[in-house]
Motif scaffolding. Structure first.
Motif, PDB file in Angstrom:
ATOM      1  N   ASN A   1       0.815  -1.223   0.000  1.00 16.65           N
ATOM      2  CA  ASN A   1       0.000   0.000   0.000  1.00 16.65           C
ATOM      3  C   ASN A   1       0.845   1.268   0.000  1.00 16.65           C
ATOM      4  O   ASN A   1       0.437   2.305   0.517  1.00 16.65           O
ATOM      5  N   THR A   2       2.017   1.173  -0.575  1.00 17.62           N
ATOM      6  CA  THR A   2       2.916   2.332  -0.654  1.00 17.62           C
ATOM      7  C   THR A   2       3.446   2.462  -2.069  1.00 17.62           C
ATOM      8  O   THR A   2       3.573   1.489  -2.818  1.00 17.62           O
ATOM      9  N   VAL A   3       3.796   3.684  -2.424  1.00 14.75           N
ATOM     10  CA  VAL A   3       4.302   3.959  -3.764  1.00 14.75           C
ATOM     11  C   VAL A   3       5.682   3.344  -3.956  1.00 14.75           C
ATOM     12  O   VAL A   3       6.000   2.788  -5.032  1.00 14.75           O
TER      13      VAL A   3
ATOM     14  N   SER B   1      -5.311   4.910  -5.965  1.00 11.74           N
ATOM     15  CA  SER B   1      -5.098   5.770  -7.126  1.00 11.74           C
ATOM     16  C   SER B   1      -3.729   6.429  -7.091  1.00 11.74           C
ATOM     17  O   SER B   1      -3.089   6.626  -8.137  1.00 11.74           O
ATOM     18  N   GLY B   2      -3.271   6.784  -5.895  1.00 17.93           N
ATOM     19  CA  GLY B   2      -1.954   7.384  -5.797  1.00 17.93           C
ATOM     20  C   GLY B   2      -0.864   6.435  -6.243  1.00 17.93           C
ATOM     21  O   GLY B   2       0.093   6.832  -6.933  1.00 17.93           O
ATOM     22  N   ILE B   3      -1.001   5.175  -5.856  1.00 13.67           N
ATOM     23  CA  ILE B   3      -0.014   4.166  -6.259  1.00 13.67           C
ATOM     24  C   ILE B   3      -0.109   3.923  -7.760  1.00 13.67           C
ATOM     25  O   ILE B   3       0.906   3.849  -8.470  1.00 13.67           O
ATOM     26  N   SER B   4      -1.329   3.824  -8.276  1.00 15.56           N
ATOM     27  CA  SER B   4      -1.495   3.576  -9.715  1.00 15.56           C
ATOM     28  C   SER B   4      -0.964   4.735 -10.536  1.00 15.56           C
ATOM     29  O   SER B   4      -0.461   4.538 -11.651  1.00 15.56           O
ATOM     30  N   THR B   5      -1.064   5.942 -10.017  1.00 16.05           N
ATOM     31  CA  THR B   5      -0.532   7.098 -10.739  1.00 16.05           C
ATOM     32  C   THR B   5       0.973   6.971 -10.946  1.00 16.05           C
ATOM     33  O   THR B   5       1.498   7.200 -12.049  1.00 16.05           O
ATOM     34  N   ALA B   6       1.675   6.585  -9.863  1.00  9.80           N
ATOM     35  CA  ALA B   6       3.136   6.425  -9.966  1.00  9.80           C
ATOM     36  C   ALA B   6       3.488   5.270 -10.900  1.00  9.80           C
ATOM     37  O   ALA B   6       4.400   5.378 -11.742  1.00  9.80           O
ATOM     38  N   VAL B   7       2.762   4.173 -10.764  1.00 10.04           N
ATOM     39  CA  VAL B   7       3.032   3.007 -11.603  1.00 10.04           C
ATOM     40  C   VAL B   7       2.725   3.310 -13.065  1.00 10.04           C
ATOM     41  O   VAL B   7       3.477   2.925 -13.980  1.00 10.04           O
TER      42      VAL B   7
ATOM     43  N   ASN C   1       2.819   6.143 -14.601  1.00  8.70           N
ATOM     44  CA  ASN C   1       3.847   7.002 -15.207  1.00  8.70           C
ATOM     45  C   ASN C   1       5.042   6.186 -15.691  1.00  8.70           C
ATOM     46  O   ASN C   1       5.617   6.479 -16.747  1.00  8.70           O
ATOM     47  N   LEU C   2       5.402   5.158 -14.940  1.00  9.38           N
ATOM     48  CA  LEU C   2       6.546   4.326 -15.312  1.00  9.38           C
ATOM     49  C   LEU C   2       6.191   3.360 -16.435  1.00  9.38           C
ATOM     50  O   LEU C   2       6.920   3.242 -17.423  1.00  9.38           O
ATOM     51  N   LEU C   3       5.060   2.672 -16.297  1.00 11.64           N
ATOM     52  CA  LEU C   3       4.679   1.709 -17.332  1.00 11.64           C
ATOM     53  C   LEU C   3       4.344   2.404 -18.642  1.00 11.64           C
ATOM     54  O   LEU C   3       4.543   1.832 -19.721  1.00 11.64           O
ATOM     55  N   GLY C   4       3.846   3.624 -18.542  1.00  8.43           N
ATOM     56  CA  GLY C   4       3.498   4.347 -19.760  1.00  8.43           C
ATOM     57  C   GLY C   4       4.700   4.655 -20.624  1.00  8.43           C
ATOM     58  O   GLY C   4       4.563   4.815 -21.850  1.00  8.43           O
ATOM     59  N   LEU C   5       5.890   4.735 -20.019  1.00  8.09           N
ATOM     60  CA  LEU C   5       7.089   5.000 -20.810  1.00  8.09           C
ATOM     61  C   LEU C   5       7.372   3.872 -21.786  1.00  8.09           C
ATOM     62  O   LEU C   5       7.956   4.085 -22.860  1.00  8.09           O
TER      63      LEU C   5
ATOM     64  N   LYS D   1      -5.440  10.710 -20.836  1.00 10.72           N
ATOM     65  CA  LYS D   1      -4.649   9.822 -21.699  1.00 10.72           C
ATOM     66  C   LYS D   1      -3.364  10.488 -22.197  1.00 10.72           C
ATOM     67  O   LYS D   1      -2.459   9.797 -22.669  1.00 10.72           O
ATOM     68  N   ASN D   2      -3.280  11.795 -22.100  1.00  8.14           N
ATOM     69  CA  ASN D   2      -2.031  12.450 -22.471  1.00  8.14           C
ATOM     70  C   ASN D   2      -0.915  12.135 -21.478  1.00  8.14           C
ATOM     71  O   ASN D   2       0.255  12.074 -21.842  1.00  8.14           O
ATOM     72  N   GLN D   3      -1.310  11.922 -20.223  1.00  4.42           N
ATOM     73  CA  GLN D   3      -0.325  11.646 -19.188  1.00  4.42           C
ATOM     74  C   GLN D   3      -0.206  10.153 -18.906  1.00  4.42           C
ATOM     75  O   GLN D   3       0.894   9.645 -18.693  1.00  4.42           O
ATOM     76  N   PHE D   4      -1.347   9.457 -18.925  1.00  2.01           N
ATOM     77  CA  PHE D   4      -1.345   8.028 -18.584  1.00  2.01           C
ATOM     78  C   PHE D   4      -1.787   7.257 -19.829  1.00  2.01           C
ATOM     79  O   PHE D   4      -2.946   6.868 -19.963  1.00  2.01           O
ATOM     80  N   LYS D   5      -0.835   7.017 -20.701  1.00  2.00           N
ATOM     81  CA  LYS D   5      -1.147   6.476 -22.030  1.00  2.00           C
ATOM     82  C   LYS D   5      -1.608   5.030 -21.999  1.00  2.00           C
ATOM     83  O   LYS D   5      -2.403   4.612 -22.827  1.00  2.00           O
ATOM     84  N   SER D   6      -1.078   4.260 -21.056  1.00  2.00           N
ATOM     85  CA  SER D   6      -1.345   2.812 -21.079  1.00  2.00           C
ATOM     86  C   SER D   6      -2.232   2.369 -19.928  1.00  2.00           C
ATOM     87  O   SER D   6      -2.328   1.179 -19.645  1.00  2.00           O
ATOM     88  N   PHE D   7      -2.920   3.325 -19.276  1.00  2.00           N
ATOM     89  CA  PHE D   7      -3.740   2.985 -18.103  1.00  2.00           C
ATOM     90  C   PHE D   7      -5.184   2.715 -18.511  1.00  2.00           C
ATOM     91  O   PHE D   7      -5.789   3.488 -19.256  1.00  2.00           O
ATOM     92  N   LEU D   8      -5.716   1.594 -18.012  1.00  2.00           N
ATOM     93  CA  LEU D   8      -7.119   1.246 -18.153  1.00  2.00           C
ATOM     94  C   LEU D   8      -7.607   0.740 -16.801  1.00  2.00           C
ATOM     95  O   LEU D   8      -6.803   0.419 -15.911  1.00  2.00           O
ATOM     96  N   ARG D   9      -8.921   0.625 -16.636  1.00  2.00           N
ATOM     97  CA  ARG D   9      -9.438   0.155 -15.340  1.00  2.00           C
ATOM     98  C   ARG D   9     -10.822  -0.454 -15.499  1.00  2.00           C
ATOM     99  O   ARG D   9     -11.568  -0.138 -16.423  1.00  2.00           O
TER     100      ARG D   9
END
Length: 994
Positions: free
Chosen positions: A102-104, A147-153, A155-159, A177-185
């Motif tokens: 439960n931590t970033v 959501s905070g953890i998913s935001t950090a993840v 950003n990395l996976l989107g690269l 989608k401009n910031q989180f290109k590969s995120f779905l839920r």
């Protein structure tokens, strides 16, 4: 250089693998590997890194049974897919699942493992590195939770365009989608949840709330969206605080102080369970009760908060939960977990130890050094804490179904089903790749990806175009933002009467697909406030303003803090907490309580009201009396009194009085256009006709009696035809005035709302006050002329002409209409008509009484006076008086002339007559006029009328003067005879006119 890069990446991968030893992951080989991120622990232990030695990975603490169940859902879905003959046949899915604690930081450590492996595969280092334990690339990641953890993840996976399918991250920021290109839920966006929260507050008519949000990318955007929705609904926020599980004690104390001092009873919380737990513990310690908690989905069913010992404080919780799904066979799968059987699940050992509060002897640790959390209680700590508390060893034969933990709570599978759906979404994307037909693919020129060498970005492409039906028969497809639109269940916390645990009772739902205003459904009968009451609590800054009042702004206070102000007259409010009072329609007025509009009272001079009845009775009485007089005059039309009063004009005069009395009735009753246009002309013409008749009668007699010698010319010009012509001409002028009035500005019915607010006066709008002034002015002009002639003729014989009575009637007429003008100007409404009716009746009664009642009295009760002798006698008496005055004047002139010539002082007949003139008439009156004087003076005089001459016999009582009378007899008789002839001619001139 290539060798150097290979060594660097291998070093990174080796360090990452070391950080996650065998017991800290769940891993299984396969043709395609899916990554997983789950919160197996609620947090990490605080540890001061002084950097005097090599930093070590922080230790995860407080075991999360629900997180382990979510992990099991992913494993169950993968195994179910692997055993499916239709979905990805001949293909095996593997998995690599890590604990985010439960931590970033922990989540990023795990994410680096996915990225590093994909990077190694992209460099194709097999020819340089002999990797016997080669693991395929992770083509997709399921997770994370917060959501905070998913935001950090993300950003990395989107690269690296590695698709990430989250099962619990609902922050609306992740839709960018401009910031989180590969995120779905597979969980709905928080935007709908925030809107639903505002709808619930509006449903219960609350407008005074506080907000608490986790200080992360989940809480801040969620509460911001709620504020926007609250503002649209006029919901005021008393306080807004941010919290975190890592907040220090002082910060928690400050937040609790704010909550305790606030008058808002409803608190909206956008937070996860771990972030909210420290705050709830402090509130429980202070025993702050009476608050209603509106919970977001992240903690609405959290086992950290939903504990019996917390229930007295947060028992009035209403929260949102995801729609529950069904996973066939999942219950049995959960019951099969065992450390020895679950060889691919490195988290099974710790789960077993935490569930049964024991330790497995063959484990790497004799006593788990963790702060355990079993059924919401802190358990014994291992050696890692420096404590001496040791758990007993596990036998391995423990029964998982004998212990109640959140792990076995499979009755409402919400997050677990989202995990299940996320795995199937990835599997169906792979299936689309597997079944792709060249030329119809999603890539360049319709090409297809190779399932055996599939890359993460290719899977992401197919996920964006995914469309399949899940096991519940629902269509699954991600929108342009990578979201799934879903519905929410609304739950209320109840205390179970069986074991005292907290249960979540579904009390409603929120349908995102429904129209606005129809999305929310709540069954209030199922809600228990505080676990006991069914009465909805009050959470408003001010008490509700009842119907009939409106909200008034209090300066310096929020709009929800107001005072209740009564609606002004003419306005109403029929709802509670009205922002403004509505004006009543024009013909309506507010009732006494200002809660509705009632028809205004309509007032006019009605037939049925006492005043109207009284005026009507007087008008009918006037009509009756006039008709009675007309009947008397008709019956006695040949009698001298009737004939002497010019009966034809009297008939016309009585008819005009009938019209006057009748015209007053047009002023009574509800004014209509036709009555308004008829009543003033009827009144004006009737009175002009009446006064014209009186004027002609009076003027005729006056002219005849004052003429020196009435001739045939008088009789010609004052004949009956000429009299009627004069009456017609006088009346015609009034008719012309009325016609011009009705043509240019006709009167009309008018509903007057201005005089009194709650009354509509139906009156007549006269159209032109100038025309009304001309009408009344012309009538008064004729009356003034008539008054002049009547006053001038007041000394005419009263038996023949009632000049004195006409004079008196004209005085009454003037008094009435002069009084009418100020009364008419100072009154309003129905009293305007009443004043005019009174004036008409008073003037009409005055004319009727003064002119006709004396004659009717003589005709009916004094018939002896209704003779030709009485009429002629009064006429002759007047004639003799006039002749005597003329003779006296002539004698005085002669005497003065004789005195001037001869200066004689002797006694002559003329002087004798002159000397007696100061005491009595020089000529005696006729017998009928002299009777009264004879009774008073005792003289005996006789008047006889001959056919051609008038013989007068005069005598004096004084004996001493008989000698003088004898001497002058001859001269005096000749003079009297001459005067008597003139008087007789006047009498005869009048007789034909009678």
């Amino acid at each position: 250089m290539t060798s150097y890069s290979c060594c660097l990446i291998l070093l990174l991968f080796t360090w990452n693998t070391a950080a996650y030893g065998p017991n800290q992951r769940a891993q299984k080989k396969g043709d395609i590997i899916l990554g997983g991120l789950f919160p197996i622990h609620f947090g990490v232990a605080a540890k001061d890194q002084d950097l005097k030695s090599r930093p070590e990975s922080v230790e995860c603490i407080r075991y999360n049974f629900r997180g382990f169940r979510w992990l099991q859902a992913m494993i169950f879905a993968i195994e179910e897919i692997n055993s499916s003959p239709t979905l990805l046949p001949n293909m095996t899915l593997g998995y690599r699942i890590f604990d985010t604690c439960n931590t970033v930081s922990k989540a990023l450590e795990a994410t680096l493992s996915f990225v590093a492996q994909n990077k190694i595969d992209s460099l194709n280092l097999d020819e340089f590195c002999n990797c016997s334990e080669h693991i395929p690339s992770t083509i997709a990641v399921v997770g994370a939770t917060g959501s905070g953890i998913s935001t950090a993840v993300a950003n990395l996976l989107g690269l690296f365009y590695i698709p990430q399918v989250s099962y619990a991250s609902s922050s609306r920021l992740l839709s960018n989608k401009n910031q989180f290109k590969s995120f779905l839920r597979t969980i709905p966006n928080d935007e709908h949840q925030a809107t639903a929260m505002a709808d619930i507050i509006e449903y219960f008519r609350w407008n005074w709330v506080g907000t608490i949000a986790a200080d992360d990318d989940y809480g801040r955007p969620g509460i911001e969206k709620f504020r926007e929705e609250a503002e649209e609904r006029d919901i005021c926020i008393d306080f807004s605080e941010l919290i975190s599980q890592y907040s220090d004690e002082e910060e928690i104390q400050q937040v609790v102080e704010v909550i305790q001092n606030s008058t808002a009873r409803v608190i909206v919380v956008f937070s996860s369970g771990p972030d909210l737990e420290p705050l709830i513990k402090e509130i429980v310690r202070r025993n702050i009760t009476g608050k209603i908690w509106l919970a977001s989905e992240a903690w609405a069913s959290s086992s950290l908060i939903a504990m019996p010992e917390f229930f007295r404080v947060i028992g009035s919780t209403i929260g949102f939960a995801l729609k529950a799904g069904q996973i066939p066979g999942f219950r049995e799968f959960l019951q099969k977990v065992h450390p020895k059987k679950s060889t691919n699940n490195g988290f099974a050992k710790e789960f077993w130890e935490e569930t049964f509060n024991c330790y497995l002897p063959d484990g790497s640790k004799n006593s788990p050094a963790s702060s355990s959390f079993h059924k919401g209680h802190e358990e014994g700590l291992g050696a890692g804490n420096g404590t001496s508390a040791f758990r007993p060893p596990c036998t391995g034969d423990e029964n998982i179904t004998s212990v109640e933990t959140p792990y076995m709570d499979y009755t409402h599978l919400r997050i677990s089903y989202n995990v299940y759906l996320a795995v199937y979404s990835i599997a169906h994307a792979l299936q689309d790749i597997y079944t792709c037909t060249p030329g119809k693919g999603l890539f360049t020129n319709g090409s297809c990806a190779d399932i055996k060498k599939v890359e993460a970005w290719q899977v992401l492409k197919h996920l964006r175009h995914l469309n399949f039906t899940n096991n519940m028969g629902e269509q699954v497809d991600f929108d342009e933002f990578g979201d799934l639109v879903g519905n929410y269940s609304i739950i209320n916390w109840h205390l179970s009467p069986e074991d005292g645990s907290v249960v979540f009772e579904e009390v409603g739902h929120y349908n995102v697909y429904a129209k606005k205003g129809e999305r929310l459904f709540i069954n209030e009968n199922k809600i228990l406030w505080g676990g006991l009451s069914k009465e909805v609590p009050f959470s408003n800054c001010s008490r509700d303003c009842l119907p009939g009042t409106r909200k008034g702004i209090i300066e310096g206070e929020p709009t929800c803090c107001f005072e209740c102000v009564d609606c002004p007259d003419g306005e109403y409010s029929d709802e509670t907490d009205a922002s403004a009072c509505d004006k009543c329609p024009e013909d309506y007025w507010s009732n006494e309580n200002h809660t509705s509009c009632i028809p205004k009272q309509i007032e006019f001079l009605a037939w049925t009201e006492p005043f109207g009845i009284a005026l009507t009775l007087f008008a009918v009485l006037g009509i009756f009396l006039t008709s009675f007089v007309l009947g008397v005059f008709t019956k006695f039309r040949n009698t001298p009194i009737v004939k002497a009063t010019n009966r034809e004009l009297s008939y016309l005069l009585l008819f005009s009085l009938l019209c006057c009395f009748s015209s007053s009735l047009f002023f009574i009753g509800e004014p209509q256009n036709w009555t308004c246009r008829l009543r003033q002309p009827a009144f004006g013409i009737s009175f002009v006709l009446c006064i014209s008749c009186i004027l002609v009668k009076t003027n005729r007699v006056l002219l005849v009696f004052e003429a020196k010698i009435p001739t045939s010319l008088h009789r010609k010009w004052w004949g009956l035809n000429l009299q009627f012509l004069l009456v017609f001409l006088c009346t015609f002028v009034q008719i012309v005035i009325c016609v011009i009035w009705l043509y240019t500005a006709p009167p009309s019915s008018y509903r007057n709302h201005e005089l009194e607010d709650e009354i509509i006066f139906i009156t007549c709008h006269e159209g032109s006050l100038m025309a009304l002034g001309f009408l009344i002015g012309y009538t008064c002009l004729l009356a003034a002329i008539c008054f002049f002639f009547a006053f001038k003729s007041r000394k005419l014989p009263e038996n023949f002409n009632e000049a004195k009575f006409i004079t008196f009637s004209m005085l009454i007429f003037f008094i009435v209409w002069i009084s009418f003008i100020p009364a008419y100007a100072s009154t309003y409404g129905k009293f305007v008509s009443a004043v005019e009716v009174i004036a008409i009746l008073a003037a009409s009664f005055g004319l009727l009484a003064c002119i006709f009642f004396n004659k009717v009295y003589i005709i009916l009760f004094k018939p002896s006076r209704n003779t030709i002798e009485e009429v002629r006698c009064s006429t002759a008496a007047h004639a003799f008086k006039v002749a005597a005055r003329a003779t006296l004047r002539r004698s005085n002139v002669s005497r003065k002339r004789s005195n001037s010539l001869g200066g004689s002082t002797g006694s002559t007949p003329s002087s004798s007559i002159s000397s007696k003139s100061n005491h009595e008439d020089p000529f005696p009156l006729p017998a009928c006029a002299e009777r009264q004087r004879q009774q008073q003076r005792g003289c005996k005089q006789k008047v006889s009328f001959g056919s051609g001459t008038v013989t007068l016999s005069l005598s004096f009582e004084e004996p001493q003067k008989n000698a003088m009378a004898n001497r002058n007899a001859k001269r005096r008789n000749s003079l009297e005879a001459q005067n008597s002839d003139d008087s007789l001619m006047r009498h005869r001139a009048l007789l034909p006119l009678q």
